[in-house]
Design an enzyme around this catalytic site. Structure first.
Site, PDB file in Angstrom:
ATOM      1  N   GLY A  26       0.829  -1.215  -0.125  1.00 62.32           N
ATOM      2  CA  GLY A  26       0.046   0.074   0.141  1.00 62.32           C
ATOM      3  C   GLY A  26       0.768   1.425  -0.022  1.00 62.32           C
ATOM      4  O   GLY A  26       2.052   1.069  -0.347  1.00 62.32           O
ATOM      5  N   ARG A  75       1.955   3.295   2.461  1.00 64.13           N
ATOM      6  CA  ARG A  75       3.348   3.207   3.216  1.00 64.13           C
ATOM      7  C   ARG A  75       4.421   2.226   2.649  1.00 64.13           C
ATOM      8  O   ARG A  75       5.710   2.814   2.627  1.00 64.13           O
ATOM      9  CB  ARG A  75       3.233   2.692   4.424  1.00 64.13           C
ATOM     10  CG  ARG A  75       4.213   2.996   5.440  1.00 64.13           C
ATOM     11  CD  ARG A  75       4.024   2.544   6.955  1.00 64.13           C
ATOM     12  NE  ARG A  75       5.035   2.810   7.794  1.00 64.13           N
ATOM     13  CZ  ARG A  75       5.896   2.108   8.394  1.00 64.13           C
ATOM     14  NH1 ARG A  75       6.313   1.143   7.462  1.00 64.13           N
ATOM     15  NH2 ARG A  75       6.927   2.669   9.027  1.00 64.13           N
ATOM     16  N   CYS A  76       4.077   1.152   1.893  1.00 63.78           N
ATOM     17  CA  CYS A  76       5.154   0.594   1.345  1.00 63.78           C
ATOM     18  C   CYS A  76       5.732   1.097   0.182  1.00 63.78           C
ATOM     19  O   CYS A  76       6.965   0.756  -0.076  1.00 63.78           O
ATOM     20  CB  CYS A  76       4.403  -1.004   0.572  1.00 63.78           C
ATOM     21  SG  CYS A  76       3.503  -1.979   2.065  1.00 63.78           S
ATOM     22  N   MET A  77       5.097   1.907  -0.443  1.00 61.95           N
ATOM     23  CA  MET A  77       5.684   2.800  -1.570  1.00 61.95           C
ATOM     24  C   MET A  77       6.590   3.768  -1.512  1.00 61.95           C
ATOM     25  O   MET A  77       7.110   4.341  -2.465  1.00 61.95           O
ATOM     26  CB  MET A  77       4.534   3.157  -2.694  1.00 61.95           C
ATOM     27  CG  MET A  77       3.750   1.810  -3.141  1.00 61.95           C
ATOM     28  SD  MET A  77       2.831   2.315  -4.639  1.00 61.95           S
ATOM     29  CE  MET A  77       1.370   3.336  -3.551  1.00 61.95           C
TER      30      MET A  77
END
Length: 414
Positions: free
Chosen positions: A401, A403-405
């Site tokens: 999501g 935050r992951c990116m």
């Protein structure tokens, strides 16, 4: 422009953030090679790039400077003599190419690219036999191995998961961890960021809290900055307890620049819905966290602090709910838990698949979310959280999501 690193929370106003815009690295593989390169679907690149551009526009609109890893690395090569050669040595060491002729062909191909940004993107995008000039030299079975290769055989694997900038490193305070990744295929990603942070004029000299060459794997999705003195770290499939031990020792007994005094280690189940701590729990405001309810069932937590003797780490097992543990970590009297899927087990399972709990705060009470997670987003809205809604038909296929990116490089203090 802010130079260096400064991240003491998950929710301070986001002022600089590092991302990677997906390119050929996302699509330059056959479907039967998905598992080998560690990706999970066939992407429509044009749409993925459009979605990523809209996502970064949201971040800019919220006041953040967006920097691109591929551009920072190219700038490093342009400005600091010898860094490209050093990078190549490390990169090829992690390439997994055992055949000497193929390895040399890859080196020659990459070395022939003069433009540094093109070099970076090609290294990320992967190379096939058809892209290389492979010598056919007799004398040994190993040297003849290339004779049986087909043009569409993969030699240098592409790096499709690299648009998830969160995992290869974690900025903590004024420095960063350089992580040992769970999947060997992803370890090359770390070298890109490490080269930047050790050499780029804006970041050189930043403390490194964890060594990529460590024996134990740890990933940035498991590391949450609660405040300047406190981390929460997931004990997950991707992050080992021994890695947390090592990081704690580095933080408590290493550089004087380290500010961390408390580490809360939170054990989460293994499985796709629980990839990292930030896939099941993220902070959205001073007193609010998103949470995937499935984490409640197997919760165990520990607090690590500096011991009495040199190099010693004191470990205390904690009792209580996740809410109670987060109240201890944050120092807040009450933490509101906003459940993925609004608490409905069916909706929670569906939206967790597309990272309903994985939000990125751009300021206290203001977060970026995926458009498709409508039930979770409604729960956040009703809890008073302002939403920046990002399109996610293609980007969500990678199972990560907002935050992951992203990897925040600078947040304002709160």
């Amino acid at each position: 422009m802010n130079k260096g690193l400064n991240v003491h929370s998950e929710i301070g106003a986001l002022k600089k953030v590092c991302v990677h815009r997906p390119g050929m690295d996302l699509v330059n593989m056959k479907a039967e090679d998905f598992d080998r390169v560690w990706i999970h679907d066939a992407f429509y690149l044009d749409y993925a790039q459009k979605e990523h551009d809209q996502f970064t526009d949201l971040l800019r609109g919220a006041g953040a400077e967006v920097v691109y890893m591929e551009e920072l690395l190219a700038e490093t090569f342009d400005k600091v003599e010898g860094t490209r050669a050093e990078f190549m040595t490390k990169f090829m060491g992690e390439s997994g190419i055992s055949n000497a002729a193929l390895r040399q062909a890859v080196v020659e191909k990459l070395d022939s690219i003069k433009d540094n940004k093109e070099f970076v993107l090609t290294a990320m995008g992967g190379l096939y036999v058809r892209d290389l000039e492979i010598p056919h030299v007799g004398g040994s079975l190993a040297s003849l191995d290339g004779d049986e290769l087909k043009g569409d055989d993969m030699v240098l694997f592409p790096m499709p998961a690299s648009y998830f900038s969160r995992d290869p490193l974690a900025v903590v305070g004024k420095g960063a961890t350089m992580n040992r990744m769970y999947w060997n295929q992803r370890n090359r990603e770390v070298i890109f960021y490490e080269t930047v942070l050790r050499n780029h004029p804006d970041y050189a000299g930043s403390p490194i809290w964890y060594d990529h060459n460590s024996e134990w794997h740890i990933e940035g999705g498991d590391i949450l900055n609660i405040n300047a003195k406190t981390l929460a770290i997931g004990i997950s499939e991707r992050t080992q307890t021994a890695a947390i031990d090592e990081l704690a020792k580095n933080m408590f007994w290493g550089s004087d620049e380290a500010e961390i005094e408390n580490i809360y280690a939170i054990k989460i189940p293994h499985g796709y819905a629980y990839m990292h701590l930030d896939t099941v729990c993220t902070q959205v405001d001073r007193d609010k966290f998103t949470v995937y309810p499935g984490i409640y069932q197997t919760l165990r937590a520990y607090r690590l602090t500096r011991g009495d003797s040199e190099g010693e780490v004191h470990i205390e097992e904690l009792e209580g709910t996740l809410q109670h543990i987060l109240e201890l970590a944050t120092g807040m009297d009450h933490i509101t838990m906003i459940e993925c899927g609004g608490g409905d087990p069916i909706e929670a399972s569906r939206e967790q698949w597309n990272d309903g709990s994985n939000t990125l705060a751009v300021a206290p009470g203001k977060v970026c979310v995926y458009e498709r997670n409508v039930v979770t987003n409604d729960a956040l809205y009703k809890a008073g959280v302002e939403l920046l809604v990002a399109p996610s038909e293609e980007l969500s296929r990678g199972r990560g999501g907002p935050r992951c990116m992203t990897m925040p490089f600078w947040r304002e203090e709160i």
